[in-house]
Design a protein around this motif. Structure first.
Motif, PDB file in Angstrom:
ATOM      1  N   GLU A 102       0.855  -1.192   0.000  1.00  0.00           N
ATOM      2  CA  GLU A 102       0.000   0.000   0.000  1.00  0.00           C
ATOM      3  C   GLU A 102       0.888   1.238   0.000  1.00  0.00           C
ATOM      4  O   GLU A 102       1.818   1.342   0.794  1.00  0.00           O
ATOM      5  CB  GLU A 102      -0.908   0.017   1.242  1.00  0.00           C
ATOM      6  CG  GLU A 102      -1.956  -1.081   1.215  1.00  0.00           C
ATOM      7  CD  GLU A 102      -2.767  -1.155   2.498  1.00  0.00           C
ATOM      8  OE1 GLU A 102      -2.616  -0.263   3.371  1.00  0.00           O
ATOM      9  OE2 GLU A 102      -3.551  -2.115   2.648  1.00  0.00           O
ATOM     10  N   VAL A 103       0.596   2.163  -0.927  1.00  0.00           N
ATOM     11  CA  VAL A 103       1.400   3.378  -1.071  1.00  0.00           C
ATOM     12  C   VAL A 103       0.650   4.580  -0.502  1.00  0.00           C
ATOM     13  O   VAL A 103      -0.545   4.729  -0.728  1.00  0.00           O
ATOM     14  CB  VAL A 103       1.738   3.618  -2.565  1.00  0.00           C
ATOM     15  CG1 VAL A 103       2.217   5.039  -2.813  1.00  0.00           C
ATOM     16  CG2 VAL A 103       2.811   2.633  -3.015  1.00  0.00           C
ATOM     17  N   LEU A 104       1.371   5.421   0.227  1.00  0.00           N
ATOM     18  CA  LEU A 104       0.789   6.660   0.744  1.00  0.00           C
ATOM     19  C   LEU A 104       1.060   7.832  -0.197  1.00  0.00           C
ATOM     20  O   LEU A 104       0.169   8.593  -0.524  1.00  0.00           O
ATOM     21  CB  LEU A 104       1.373   6.989   2.132  1.00  0.00           C
ATOM     22  CG  LEU A 104       0.852   6.172   3.310  1.00  0.00           C
ATOM     23  CD1 LEU A 104       1.625   6.520   4.568  1.00  0.00           C
ATOM     24  CD2 LEU A 104      -0.639   6.425   3.524  1.00  0.00           C
ATOM     25  N   ASP A 105       2.307   7.975  -0.629  1.00  0.00           N
ATOM     26  CA  ASP A 105       2.673   9.095  -1.502  1.00  0.00           C
ATOM     27  C   ASP A 105       3.895   8.751  -2.337  1.00  0.00           C
ATOM     28  O   ASP A 105       4.656   7.840  -1.983  1.00  0.00           O
ATOM     29  CB  ASP A 105       2.975  10.354  -0.677  1.00  0.00           C
ATOM     30  CG  ASP A 105       1.749  11.241  -0.540  1.00  0.00           C
ATOM     31  OD1 ASP A 105       1.117  11.504  -1.583  1.00  0.00           O
ATOM     32  OD2 ASP A 105       1.418  11.647   0.590  1.00  0.00           O
ATOM     33  N   TYR A 106       4.071   9.508  -3.418  1.00  0.00           N
ATOM     34  CA  TYR A 106       5.269   9.312  -4.244  1.00  0.00           C
ATOM     35  C   TYR A 106       5.532  10.558  -5.064  1.00  0.00           C
ATOM     36  O   TYR A 106       4.662  11.388  -5.275  1.00  0.00           O
ATOM     37  CB  TYR A 106       5.090   8.100  -5.169  1.00  0.00           C
ATOM     38  CG  TYR A 106       4.125   8.320  -6.317  1.00  0.00           C
ATOM     39  CD1 TYR A 106       4.564   8.856  -7.533  1.00  0.00           C
ATOM     40  CD2 TYR A 106       2.770   7.991  -6.194  1.00  0.00           C
ATOM     41  CE1 TYR A 106       3.682   9.062  -8.581  1.00  0.00           C
ATOM     42  CE2 TYR A 106       1.884   8.192  -7.245  1.00  0.00           C
ATOM     43  CZ  TYR A 106       2.343   8.735  -8.436  1.00  0.00           C
ATOM     44  OH  TYR A 106       1.474   8.956  -9.477  1.00  0.00           O
ATOM     45  N   THR A 107       6.775  10.681  -5.527  1.00  0.00           N
ATOM     46  CA  THR A 107       7.110  11.687  -6.530  1.00  0.00           C
ATOM     47  C   THR A 107       8.213  11.112  -7.425  1.00  0.00           C
ATOM     48  O   THR A 107       8.970  10.233  -7.000  1.00  0.00           O
ATOM     49  CB  THR A 107       7.525  13.032  -5.893  1.00  0.00           C
ATOM     50  OG1 THR A 107       7.523  14.046  -6.903  1.00  0.00           O
ATOM     51  CG2 THR A 107       8.901  12.979  -5.260  1.00  0.00           C
ATOM     52  N   VAL A 108       8.262  11.602  -8.657  1.00  0.00           N
ATOM     53  CA  VAL A 108       9.198  11.059  -9.664  1.00  0.00           C
ATOM     54  C   VAL A 108       9.918  12.201 -10.368  1.00  0.00           C
ATOM     55  O   VAL A 108       9.323  13.248 -10.640  1.00  0.00           O
ATOM     56  CB  VAL A 108       8.442  10.233 -10.748  1.00  0.00           C
ATOM     57  CG1 VAL A 108       9.429   9.423 -11.588  1.00  0.00           C
ATOM     58  CG2 VAL A 108       7.381   9.334 -10.139  1.00  0.00           C
ATOM     59  N   ALA A 109      11.203  11.985 -10.672  1.00  0.00           N
ATOM     60  CA  ALA A 109      11.988  12.982 -11.419  1.00  0.00           C
ATOM     61  C   ALA A 109      12.930  12.249 -12.367  1.00  0.00           C
ATOM     62  O   ALA A 109      13.222  11.061 -12.180  1.00  0.00           O
ATOM     63  CB  ALA A 109      12.781  13.850 -10.447  1.00  0.00           C
ATOM     64  N   PRO A 110      13.426  12.938 -13.385  1.00  0.00           N
ATOM     65  CA  PRO A 110      14.354  12.292 -14.311  1.00  0.00           C
ATOM     66  C   PRO A 110      15.777  12.229 -13.752  1.00  0.00           C
ATOM     67  O   PRO A 110      16.177  13.062 -12.945  1.00  0.00           O
ATOM     68  CB  PRO A 110      14.319  13.217 -15.538  1.00  0.00           C
ATOM     69  CG  PRO A 110      13.898  14.545 -15.012  1.00  0.00           C
ATOM     70  CD  PRO A 110      13.095  14.317 -13.772  1.00  0.00           C
ATOM     71  N   ILE A 111      16.502  11.193 -14.158  1.00  0.00           N
ATOM     72  CA  ILE A 111      17.959  11.165 -13.977  1.00  0.00           C
ATOM     73  C   ILE A 111      18.498  11.531 -15.354  1.00  0.00           C
ATOM     74  O   ILE A 111      18.276  10.810 -16.337  1.00  0.00           O
ATOM     75  CB  ILE A 111      18.469   9.764 -13.561  1.00  0.00           C
ATOM     76  CG1 ILE A 111      17.882   9.374 -12.201  1.00  0.00           C
ATOM     77  CG2 ILE A 111      19.997   9.734 -13.521  1.00  0.00           C
ATOM     78  CD1 ILE A 111      18.189   7.936 -11.780  1.00  0.00           C
ATOM     79  N   PHE A 112      19.146  12.674 -15.467  1.00  0.00           N
ATOM     80  CA  PHE A 112      19.563  13.165 -16.775  1.00  0.00           C
ATOM     81  C   PHE A 112      20.755  12.373 -17.316  1.00  0.00           C
ATOM     82  O   PHE A 112      21.553  11.838 -16.552  1.00  0.00           O
ATOM     83  CB  PHE A 112      19.919  14.660 -16.684  1.00  0.00           C
ATOM     84  CG  PHE A 112      18.741  15.515 -16.311  1.00  0.00           C
ATOM     85  CD1 PHE A 112      17.742  15.782 -17.237  1.00  0.00           C
ATOM     86  CD2 PHE A 112      18.618  16.031 -15.020  1.00  0.00           C
ATOM     87  CE1 PHE A 112      16.646  16.563 -16.896  1.00  0.00           C
ATOM     88  CE2 PHE A 112      17.529  16.815 -14.667  1.00  0.00           C
ATOM     89  CZ  PHE A 112      16.533  17.084 -15.608  1.00  0.00           C
ATOM     90  N   MET A 113      20.831  12.299 -18.641  1.00  0.00           N
ATOM     91  CA  MET A 113      21.942  11.602 -19.287  1.00  0.00           C
ATOM     92  C   MET A 113      23.251  12.351 -19.026  1.00  0.00           C
ATOM     93  O   MET A 113      23.276  13.577 -19.076  1.00  0.00           O
ATOM     94  CB  MET A 113      21.710  11.541 -20.797  1.00  0.00           C
ATOM     95  CG  MET A 113      20.536  10.679 -21.205  1.00  0.00           C
ATOM     96  SD  MET A 113      20.295  10.755 -22.995  1.00  0.00           S
ATOM     97  CE  MET A 113      19.014   9.531 -23.227  1.00  0.00           C
ATOM     98  N   GLU A 114      24.293  11.597 -18.751  1.00  0.00           N
ATOM     99  CA  GLU A 114      25.610  12.206 -18.585  1.00  0.00           C
ATOM    100  C   GLU A 114      26.620  11.409 -19.380  1.00  0.00           C
ATOM    101  O   GLU A 114      26.797  10.218 -19.146  1.00  0.00           O
ATOM    102  CB  GLU A 114      26.005  12.216 -17.097  1.00  0.00           C
ATOM    103  CG  GLU A 114      25.463  13.430 -16.359  1.00  0.00           C
ATOM    104  CD  GLU A 114      26.036  13.541 -14.962  1.00  0.00           C
ATOM    105  OE1 GLU A 114      27.237  13.254 -14.804  1.00  0.00           O
ATOM    106  OE2 GLU A 114      25.287  13.892 -14.033  1.00  0.00           O
ATOM    107  N   GLY A 115      27.259  12.065 -20.324  1.00  0.00           N
ATOM    108  CA  GLY A 115      28.232  11.361 -21.166  1.00  0.00           C
ATOM    109  C   GLY A 115      27.559  10.201 -21.877  1.00  0.00           C
ATOM    110  O   GLY A 115      26.557  10.361 -22.564  1.00  0.00           O
ATOM    111  N   LYS A 116      28.105   8.998 -21.660  1.00  0.00           N
ATOM    112  CA  LYS A 116      27.523   7.808 -22.308  1.00  0.00           C
ATOM    113  C   LYS A 116      26.437   7.173 -21.445  1.00  0.00           C
ATOM    114  O   LYS A 116      25.785   6.213 -21.846  1.00  0.00           O
ATOM    115  CB  LYS A 116      28.619   6.782 -22.596  1.00  0.00           C
ATOM    116  CG  LYS A 116      29.596   7.247 -23.677  1.00  0.00           C
ATOM    117  CD  LYS A 116      30.623   6.188 -23.971  1.00  0.00           C
ATOM    118  CE  LYS A 116      31.597   6.669 -25.051  1.00  0.00           C
ATOM    119  NZ  LYS A 116      32.645   5.680 -25.309  1.00  0.00           N
ATOM    120  N   GLU A 117      26.277   7.696 -20.229  1.00  0.00           N
ATOM    121  CA  GLU A 117      25.292   7.128 -19.294  1.00  0.00           C
ATOM    122  C   GLU A 117      23.875   7.496 -19.735  1.00  0.00           C
ATOM    123  O   GLU A 117      23.573   8.649 -20.016  1.00  0.00           O
ATOM    124  CB  GLU A 117      25.566   7.686 -17.877  1.00  0.00           C
ATOM    125  CG  GLU A 117      24.816   6.978 -16.776  1.00  0.00           C
ATOM    126  CD  GLU A 117      25.068   5.470 -16.732  1.00  0.00           C
ATOM    127  OE1 GLU A 117      24.072   4.735 -16.609  1.00  0.00           O
ATOM    128  OE2 GLU A 117      26.239   5.041 -16.843  1.00  0.00           O
TER     129      GLU A 117
END
Length: 490
Positions: free
Chosen positions: A377-392
């Motif tokens: 059971e989930v109460l809350d959440y938030t999501v964000a991007p992990i930006f590309m770095e170099g070849k990652e």
């Protein structure tokens, strides 16, 4: 209602012309020469799409006592709205017409629709437990501002309080935790037949009531309770938790879509997740297809031109003097005869860093599915991007607070990632063979992390919401910093 169901576009067209005629002699009316505007085309060519920032100088003039600026009748009420995270408050004008012909009319229509669908209802044999905003009304330059719910409660006819609980005095308390205790004390003695409020905060209240009364579910305390009228945030992530504390198979849920700017749509049948767009509340609607939103080729269309299953930003012109105002919500039409919608998210709260077009509707569905598969059971959440770095490669980073944590966090993470791919084909394409996006990263939040975050921002209770999605990492980094601080303190 039958009239706008039969002639939706004509009703909207006539409504727009009535708004234009009413405001001919206002500052705005003179600026855009409303007196010579004879149709939608002229209106749309003259009046630009506006945001709150565009209108703020005129709103401030009115708050300081100047009238006839954007609406022909005096405006003394302002709904204070800051969303979840903006430090700067917005003051949305609320005219007497909006109170009567929009907000109160909608409340009556909601009850009429519900009773029409449920002829044996015993709704009026008891009281409605309402959970409104936790701000008091403040007087400022002969104008008043506060949460919309506080304005509505303050202007209601005196007899309306008899059918509601808690009392107006408790409803308008400003300190959330003291208010919670007062509501539990006052309402547990009443015969409650319905609930009304935002799902995330209502769940907090309901769990507190169960805790304090020692009951295992709410039917034990209120055997006649039959319906929950909810809005403000998506119900999907919370549905299973509500079923546990309201286990009666006949218990009903009715969704509404309203905001400080107006009351827009109502669920008009039992067991439906679609909302009927209400077309005669003094609000004229326009829509911007999200695939053109904010771009040089941005298109603005009328209701008659919308298509099924496309995401649109909502633009409104209202009987409070908001002219072609971008409210920041996105919707999708599920029917055009009649016009029915689902709220899909916010124009600011989506992720499209990698072309994945991720909407809150997608993440809410995916969370609900992952919870079901992993018995969590989930109460809350938030999501964000992990930006590309170099070849990652890039990825999405989640921080999730559980009411009931998964036995296997990795299994939950995989279930969530797969569910996202099922509900969003763009995300699936970017995730294919980890081509553009790596698997999502999951952080499990400590208990009460989101609650403490909102408390720090003085945003507990009422209509305050957690921003689910962002193209930036600010919210996520703040939460992670608070999480690290707690771990270090231990």
């Amino acid at each position: 209602m039958e009239l706008f169901l039969k002639y939706p576009n004509e009703v909207q067209e006539e409504l727009l012309m009535n708004l234009i005629r009413a405001a001919e002699h206002t500052v705005i009316g003179k600026k855009y020469d409303f007196s010579s505007a004879r149709n939608y085309t002229t209106f749309s060519e003259r009046v630009p799409i506006s945001t709150y920032e565009d209108l703020e100088p005129l709103i401030e003039q009115t708050r300081k006592g100047e009238q006839n600026v954007f609406w022909h009748e005096p405006i003394k009420w302002f709904a204070k709205s800051s969303g979840t995270t903006n430090a700067k408050s917005k003051f949305i004008p609320v005219s007497n017409q909006a109170l009567e012909d929009c907000h109160y009319k909608a409340s009556k229509d909601l009850l009429c629709l519900y009773l029409n669908n449920n002829e044996d209802s015993q709704l009026f044999t008891g009281k409605s437990l309402r959970l409104g905003g936790s701000k008091e009304l403040y007087e400022d330059n002969n104008s008043f501002f506060g949460d919309l719910s506080a304005i509505l409660i303050d202007n209601m006819p005196f007899w309306a309080e008899f059918s509601s609980t808690p009392s107006n005095k408790v409803s308008l308390m400003s300190e959330w935790e003291a208010k919670l205790n007062a509501i539990v004390k006052e309402t547990s003695q009443e015969n409650v037949t319905s609930f009304a409020g935002v799902p995330s905060w209502m769940l907090v209240l309901m769990n507190r009531i169960l805790e304090d009364t020692g009951k295992t579910n709410l039917h034990e305390l209120w055997p006649n309770v039959e319906v929950y009228f909810h809005g403000g945030v998506s119900f999907e992530p919370y549905r299973e938790q509500y079923k546990k504390i309201l286990p009666h198979p006949d218990f009903k849920y009715y969704e509404i879509y309203n905001a400080s700017e107006g009351f827009f749509a109502i669920q008009d049948s039992n067991d439906s997740n679609e909302l009927l767009l209400m077309l005669d509340y003094g609000i004229f609607y326009e829509f911007i297809p999200m695939d053109t939103f904010g771009r040089p080729n941005q298109k603005v269309i009328r209701l008659a031109e919308v298509e099924l299953n496309k995401n649109y930003a909502v633009v409104i012109t209202t009987n409070s003097g908001l002219w072609r105002y971008l409210i920041g919500d996105t919707v999708r039409f599920t029917s055009v005869n009649p016009y029915r919608i689902k709220v899909t998210g916010r124009t600011k709260h989506h992720i499209n860093v990698f072309g994945e077009e991720l909407m809150v509707e997608n993440t809410d569905k995916a969370i609900a599915k992952a919870c079901k598969l992993t018995n969590t059971e989930v109460l809350d959440y938030t999501v964000a991007p992990i930006f590309m770095e170099g070849k990652e490669k890039g990825a999405h980073e989640w921080i999730v607070e559980f009411k009931k944590e998964p036995e296997d966090a990795e299994k939950f993470r995989q279930a969530l990632d797969e569910a996202l791919q099922e509900v969003n084909s763009d995300y699936e394409a970017k995730r294919y063979n980890n081509m553009t996006l790596n698997p999502l990263v999951l952080n499990i939040a400590r208990p009460k992390l989101f609650y403490d975050w909102l408390k720090k921002k003085d945003k507990l209770g009422g209509q305050h919401k957690i921003p689910r999605l962002s193209n930036e990492r600010d919210y996520l980094e703040e939460l992670k910093a608070m999480q690290s601080k707690s771990v270090m303190a231990q």
